[in-house]
Design a protein around this motif. Structure first.
Motif, PDB file in Angstrom:
ATOM      1  N   ALA A 165      40.170  35.343 125.478  1.00 47.90           N
ATOM      2  CA  ALA A 165      40.038  36.677 124.878  1.00 47.90           C
ATOM      3  C   ALA A 165      41.415  37.217 124.541  1.00 47.90           C
ATOM      4  CB  ALA A 165      39.333  37.640 125.837  1.00 47.90           C
ATOM      5  N   SER A 166      41.428  38.244 123.688  1.00 48.05           N
ATOM      6  CA  SER A 166      42.707  38.861 123.397  1.00 48.05           C
ATOM      7  C   SER A 166      43.095  39.861 124.484  1.00 48.05           C
ATOM      8  CB  SER A 166      42.714  39.514 122.023  1.00 48.05           C
ATOM      9  OG  SER A 166      41.486  40.062 121.735  1.00 48.05           O
ATOM     10  N   ASP A 167      42.202  40.147 125.394  1.00 48.37           N
ATOM     11  CA  ASP A 167      42.509  41.074 126.483  1.00 48.37           C
ATOM     12  C   ASP A 167      41.604  40.710 127.648  1.00 48.37           C
ATOM     13  OD1 ASP A 167      42.496  43.308 128.211  1.00 48.37           O
ATOM     14  OD2 ASP A 167      43.056  44.622 126.566  1.00 48.37           O
ATOM     15  N   GLN A 168      42.156  40.676 128.840  1.00 51.59           N
ATOM     16  CA  GLN A 168      41.368  40.270 129.999  1.00 51.59           C
ATOM     17  C   GLN A 168      40.166  41.180 130.258  1.00 51.59           C
ATOM     18  OE1 GLN A 168      44.110  40.248 133.333  1.00 51.59           O
ATOM     19  NE2 GLN A 168      45.184  42.039 132.573  1.00 51.59           N
ATOM     20  N   LEU A 169      40.250  42.442 129.762  1.00 56.25           N
ATOM     21  CA  LEU A 169      39.139  43.372 129.995  1.00 56.25           C
ATOM     22  C   LEU A 169      37.827  42.826 129.458  1.00 56.25           C
ATOM     23  CD1 LEU A 169      40.753  46.768 128.976  1.00 56.25           C
ATOM     24  CD2 LEU A 169      40.500  45.782 131.257  1.00 56.25           C
ATOM     25  N   ALA A 170      37.926  42.034 128.387  1.00 51.86           N
ATOM     26  CA  ALA A 170      36.716  41.504 127.752  1.00 51.86           C
ATOM     27  C   ALA A 170      35.945  40.599 128.700  1.00 51.86           C
ATOM     28  CB  ALA A 170      37.103  40.712 126.509  1.00 51.86           C
ATOM     29  N   LEU A 171      36.658  40.003 129.643  1.00 45.63           N
ATOM     30  CA  LEU A 171      36.051  38.934 130.441  1.00 45.63           C
ATOM     31  C   LEU A 171      35.752  39.347 131.883  1.00 45.63           C
ATOM     32  CD1 LEU A 171      38.339  36.046 129.102  1.00 45.63           C
ATOM     33  CD2 LEU A 171      36.058  36.680 128.319  1.00 45.63           C
ATOM     34  N   LEU A 172      35.969  40.618 132.200  1.00 41.98           N
ATOM     35  CA  LEU A 172      35.800  41.026 133.600  1.00 41.98           C
ATOM     36  C   LEU A 172      34.387  40.791 134.154  1.00 41.98           C
ATOM     37  CD1 LEU A 172      38.027  44.205 133.875  1.00 41.98           C
ATOM     38  CD2 LEU A 172      38.515  41.872 134.567  1.00 41.98           C
ATOM     39  N   PRO A 173      33.331  40.850 133.333  1.00 46.61           N
ATOM     40  CA  PRO A 173      32.014  40.544 133.915  1.00 46.61           C
ATOM     41  C   PRO A 173      31.872  39.078 134.316  1.00 46.61           C
ATOM     42  CG  PRO A 173      31.788  41.750 131.849  1.00 46.61           C
ATOM     43  CD  PRO A 173      33.231  41.357 131.964  1.00 46.61           C
ATOM     44  N   VAL A 174      32.718  38.181 133.793  1.00 46.12           N
ATOM     45  CA  VAL A 174      32.517  36.756 134.081  1.00 46.12           C
ATOM     46  C   VAL A 174      33.624  36.120 134.929  1.00 46.12           C
ATOM     47  CG1 VAL A 174      30.938  36.153 132.204  1.00 46.12           C
ATOM     48  CG2 VAL A 174      33.392  36.239 131.735  1.00 46.12           C
ATOM     49  N   THR A 175      34.774  36.735 135.001  1.00 48.56           N
ATOM     50  CA  THR A 175      35.826  36.171 135.858  1.00 48.56           C
ATOM     51  C   THR A 175      36.863  37.241 136.192  1.00 48.56           C
ATOM     52  OG1 THR A 175      37.471  34.409 136.116  1.00 48.56           O
ATOM     53  CG2 THR A 175      37.294  35.372 133.926  1.00 48.56           C
ATOM     54  N   ASP A 176      37.636  36.985 137.265  1.00 48.42           N
ATOM     55  CA  ASP A 176      38.776  37.866 137.530  1.00 48.42           C
ATOM     56  C   ASP A 176      40.067  37.053 137.597  1.00 48.42           C
ATOM     57  OD1 ASP A 176      38.452  36.540 139.914  1.00 48.42           O
ATOM     58  OD2 ASP A 176      38.535  38.329 141.185  1.00 48.42           O
ATOM     59  N   PRO A 234      48.495  38.497 121.421  1.00 47.98           N
ATOM     60  CA  PRO A 234      48.150  38.081 122.783  1.00 47.98           C
ATOM     61  C   PRO A 234      46.888  37.230 122.877  1.00 47.98           C
ATOM     62  CG  PRO A 234      47.632  40.393 122.416  1.00 47.98           C
ATOM     63  CD  PRO A 234      48.312  39.929 121.186  1.00 47.98           C
ATOM     64  N   LEU A 235      46.857  36.359 123.856  1.00 52.07           N
ATOM     65  CA  LEU A 235      45.658  35.561 124.127  1.00 52.07           C
ATOM     66  C   LEU A 235      45.664  35.179 125.604  1.00 52.07           C
ATOM     67  CD1 LEU A 235      43.375  34.600 122.251  1.00 52.07           C
ATOM     68  CD2 LEU A 235      44.388  32.354 122.348  1.00 52.07           C
ATOM     69  N   MET A 247      45.089  44.633 117.996  1.00 54.06           N
ATOM     70  CA  MET A 247      44.349  45.091 116.841  1.00 54.06           C
ATOM     71  C   MET A 247      42.965  44.483 116.871  1.00 54.06           C
ATOM     72  SD  MET A 247      47.073  46.373 114.513  1.00 54.06           S
ATOM     73  CE  MET A 247      46.114  47.758 114.766  1.00 54.06           C
ATOM     74  N   CYS A 248      42.733  43.350 116.203  1.00 50.66           N
ATOM     75  CA  CYS A 248      41.402  42.756 116.299  1.00 50.66           C
ATOM     76  C   CYS A 248      41.182  42.251 117.729  1.00 50.66           C
ATOM     77  CB  CYS A 248      41.269  41.590 115.345  1.00 50.66           C
ATOM     78  SG  CYS A 248      41.676  42.018 113.651  1.00 50.66           S
ATOM     79  N   GLY A 249      39.915  42.068 118.076  1.00 54.17           N
ATOM     80  CA  GLY A 249      39.593  41.525 119.391  1.00 54.17           C
ATOM     81  C   GLY A 249      38.936  40.167 119.239  1.00 54.17           C
ATOM     82  N   ILE A 250      39.345  39.245 120.107  1.00 53.51           N
ATOM     83  CA  ILE A 250      38.808  37.891 120.066  1.00 53.51           C
ATOM     84  C   ILE A 250      38.186  37.581 121.418  1.00 53.51           C
ATOM     85  CG2 ILE A 250      39.483  35.454 120.096  1.00 53.51           C
ATOM     86  CD1 ILE A 250      41.706  36.056 118.227  1.00 53.51           C
ATOM     87  N   VAL A 251      37.059  36.908 121.409  1.00 51.05           N
ATOM     88  CA  VAL A 251      36.513  36.405 122.673  1.00 51.05           C
ATOM     89  C   VAL A 251      35.873  35.048 122.405  1.00 51.05           C
ATOM     90  CG1 VAL A 251      34.393  37.763 122.402  1.00 51.05           C
ATOM     91  CG2 VAL A 251      35.043  37.042 124.657  1.00 51.05           C
ATOM     92  N   GLY A 252      35.889  34.187 123.405  1.00 45.46           N
ATOM     93  CA  GLY A 252      35.294  32.863 123.246  1.00 45.46           C
ATOM     94  C   GLY A 252      34.835  32.343 124.597  1.00 45.46           C
ATOM     95  N   PHE A 270      42.958  34.890 135.495  1.00 43.79           N
ATOM     96  CA  PHE A 270      43.461  34.808 134.117  1.00 43.79           C
ATOM     97  C   PHE A 270      44.765  34.043 134.020  1.00 43.79           C
ATOM     98  CE2 PHE A 270      40.794  38.530 134.399  1.00 43.79           C
ATOM     99  CZ  PHE A 270      39.940  38.315 133.330  1.00 43.79           C
ATOM    100  N   MET A 271      44.887  33.326 132.904  1.00 45.88           N
ATOM    101  CA  MET A 271      46.139  32.642 132.558  1.00 45.88           C
ATOM    102  C   MET A 271      46.601  33.219 131.231  1.00 45.88           C
ATOM    103  SD  MET A 271      45.574  28.604 132.641  1.00 45.88           S
ATOM    104  CE  MET A 271      44.871  27.910 134.079  1.00 45.88           C
ATOM    105  N   PHE A 272      47.843  33.660 131.158  1.00 48.73           N
ATOM    106  CA  PHE A 272      48.343  34.228 129.904  1.00 48.73           C
ATOM    107  C   PHE A 272      49.079  33.145 129.127  1.00 48.73           C
ATOM    108  CE2 PHE A 272      47.853  37.709 132.816  1.00 48.73           C
ATOM    109  CZ  PHE A 272      47.215  38.654 132.034  1.00 48.73           C
TER     110      PHE A 272
END
Ligand code: F6R
Length: 610
Positions: free
Chosen positions: A192-203, A179-180, A1-6, A205-207
């Motif tokens: 982030a709440s979804d890895q898609l948010a971070l694709l420009p900066v990393t590939d 999810p986080l 639902m909401c999206g989080i990024v940090g 991920f740890m769930f």
């Protein structure tokens, strides 16, 4: 639902946060905000009502510089969409928090915190958490400890990210029911709440697992589980390529995703079928033993995934002769069940994070089902982690809120599963080979349908000024009609209902007149003659028909009957192929009506709250 990024980094994080929000906007889009810490005594914050672009304009005019920050795009639950209700929420000048999920006991906490002297500026459940953590912080002097001791007070589902101006080198995150993911960088880290948010900066991920709390610094990530034990979570690489979340040459993600279907259906078959048979080992080492013992299948899902389950029921009963029940997760989880012995529990979910589906799975695991199988599109999602067996669809990231390629790849995976189950239940090698060969033809047939796009666009003009519509199908095409109706209503806002064509005269025929377009899918199967009689019933009442029919089915265009002739398709694989023209129809109607195709009003992609 909401999206989080940090983010916590050596560089300014505003750009990373904004790009992350743009990529998360499909999760919620009624307001957006960010808070950045720059070493000063206060957190800097910007919040705007509306889309991420409004926030982008605001921070371009007044930049928030700093190396630590959190951001949020909202789908309102508690409190209307407004600037005051937008995240991040703050307590004092220093503590800022973003939240995805719902805090069920927020009223009780709010009363308690008010009595302690905290003042509330919003109607949200999130602000309650901000003050609760602040209260702990004042007593304990450590942000990590303050978050940790707040967690046992929270009931509900949440993913939280918290920063404090007094501790400018880390953020604290935790999850329970939402999810986080942590994005692992070099000398910088992200959440982030979804890895898609971070694709420009990393590939990488740890769930986080349910109940985890993590302390994230630019050069260190420390995770503790619910019991407080330090834990390592596996780091996975994102497999689909960074541009898979870009629109590219397409006007909308939905159109791009419709056009990706030949490729992703093929990818979902890869390694799982030969020319003539299904490779059941590809379903997992336990598959053979399990399939031998399954006597009943219970399918659970929501929305589009539920429609995929409804198609699968026809296949499972016809090909495997195994009884199959299908139910929406939000109903299943709140009623008593009679569980047949040796029932396989099968969850279908694109995101793997749908709250109702997960709740149903968790119940089922306690309730005596034989095993839990998931059909899912997101590796590392809660559903994947919590199921005994998994068949991953290979749709790649689906960004458009209206599900398209996820559905056709779910059907592909479900048909492969059905064939494996059917082989254990007497399906002949010839019949299996016939259906596998039909499955191999599906990507090409979908491409043929895509080539009809111009004609379907033309057809869509007739819907522009309509308020209602009816979708009809028979047999396994009935769920296809349901899916067609769902697509039309969610992106064009035209009321659409689906009926099994045989039910028409039991009620809905009363609605039919020239203002009610009737859409029908008519492959050439043994029900086509009956379907044609249903179409006559509509014509006789002045209803305008839009028929997607097999060339050889003998449905003729005439006044009030628009026919789109489709290539011949095997009757088992027909639901996959016949879905595609309905997706295109809805897409074009929505474009003509000028709605927001990828982010329709009131909806969000991943429904992580109940
Ligand atoms: C419709 C749509 C929704 C989802 C439903 C379940 O286009 O996307 O109906 O299908 O919210 O989501 P998942 O499959 O992620 O569990």
């Amino acid at each position: 639902m909401c999206g989080i990024v940090g983010a916590v980094s050596e560089r300014d994080v505003q750009g990373i946060l904004l790009e992350g929000l743009r990529r998360l906007e499909y999760r919620g889009y009624d307001s957006a905000g960010m808070a950045v810490i720059n070493g000063g005594p206060h957190a800097q914050r910007a919040r705007e009502l509306g889309k991420v672009s409004a926030l982008a304009e605001a921070v371009e005019a007044n930049p928030l510089n700093g190396h630590l920050g959190i951001a949020h795009t909202r789908w309102a639950t508690h409190g209307e969409p407004s600037q005051l209700n937008a995240h991040p929420h703050m307590s004092g000048d220093g503590l800022a928090i973003v939240h995805n999920g719902i805090i069920e006991n927020y009223q009780e906490l709010r009363d308690e915190l008010k009595a302690d002297g905290f003042e509330f500026t919003s109607q949200t459940d999130t602000e309650v958490v901000a003050h609760l953590i602040q209260k702990n912080y004042r007593e304990q002097g450590s942000l990590y400890d303050a978050v940790k001791s707040a967690i046992p007070r929270l009931r509900g589902a949440y993913a939280l990210a918290v920063v404090h101006a007094d501790e400018p080198d880390h953020l604290v995150v935790c999850r329970e029911g939402s999810p986080l993911v942590i994005g692992v960088g070099i000398g910088e880290n992200f959440i982030a709440s979804d890895q898609l948010a971070l694709l420009p900066v990393t590939d990488r991920f740890m769930f986080l697992e349910e109940g985890d709390i993590a302390d994230i610094r630019k050069d260190r990530i420390e995770i503790h589980d619910r019991e407080g034990t330090p834990v390592e979570r596996e780091t996975n690489r994102f497999e689909h390529g960074a541009d898979s979340a870009e629109k590219g040459e397409y006007r909308h993600f939905m159109l791009k995703e419709i056009y990706e279907q030949p490729k992703v259906i093929k990818a979902t078959m890869e390694g799982r079928v030969t020319d003539s048979r299904v490779l059941e080992q590809a379903l997992g080492t336990e598959a053979a033993n399990l399939l031998d013992n399954v006597r009943h299948v219970q399918i659970i899902a929501c929305g589009t995934s539920y429609h995929a389950g409804m198609v699968a029921r026809y296949w499972i009963e016809e090909l495997a002769g195994v009884p199959c029940s299908v139910e929406v997760a939000s109903e299943f989880r709140y009623r008593k069940h009679v569980i047949q012995p040796d029932t396989l529990f099968l969850c279908i979910s694109q995101s793997g994070e749908t709250a109702d589906t997960l709740a149903a799975l968790r119940q089922a695991k306690k309730a005596g089902f034989r095993a839990a199988l998931a059909i899912c599109n997101v590796p590392g999602s809660s559903l994947v982690r919590e199921s005994d067996l998994v068949i991953m669809t290979q749709a790649g990231p689906e960004i458009g809120v209206a599900s398209t390629k996820a559905f056709t790849t779910q059907l592909t995976a479900l048909l492969i599963f059905t064939l494996a189950l059917a082989r254990h239940n007497g399906l002949s090698a010839e019949r299996e080979a016939d259906i596998v060969s039909a499955l191999h033809q599906v990507p090409g047939q979908v491409s043929d349908i895509l080539a009809l796009n111009g004609g379907i666009e033309e057809m869509s003009r007739a819907f522009m000024d309509k308020f209602h519509s009816l979708f009809l199908g028979r047999g396994s095409q009935f769920p296809v009609a349901m899916e067609g109706a769902l697509k039309l209503k969610e992106i064009s806002y035209i009321h659409a209902e689906a009926y099994p064509a045989g039910e028409l005269k039991h009620g809905p025929l009363a609605l039919v007149d020239s203002e009610m377009p009737v859409v029908t899918v008519a492959p050439n199967n043994d029900l086509v003659e009956k379907l044609k009689s249903n179409l006559e019933e509509v014509r006789a009442r002045g209803g305008e028909l839009f028929v997607f029919a097999d060339k050889s089915a003998g449905v003729k265009a005439e006044e009030g009957v628009h026919v789109m002739q489709l290539p011949p398709v095997h009757e088992i694989t027909a639901p996959i192929v016949y879905t595609v023209p309905l997706q295109l129809l809805s897409y074009h109607v929505a474009v003509l009506k000028g709605t927001d195709v990828d982010q329709p009003r009131n909806l969000a992609k991943s429904v992580t709250v109940e």
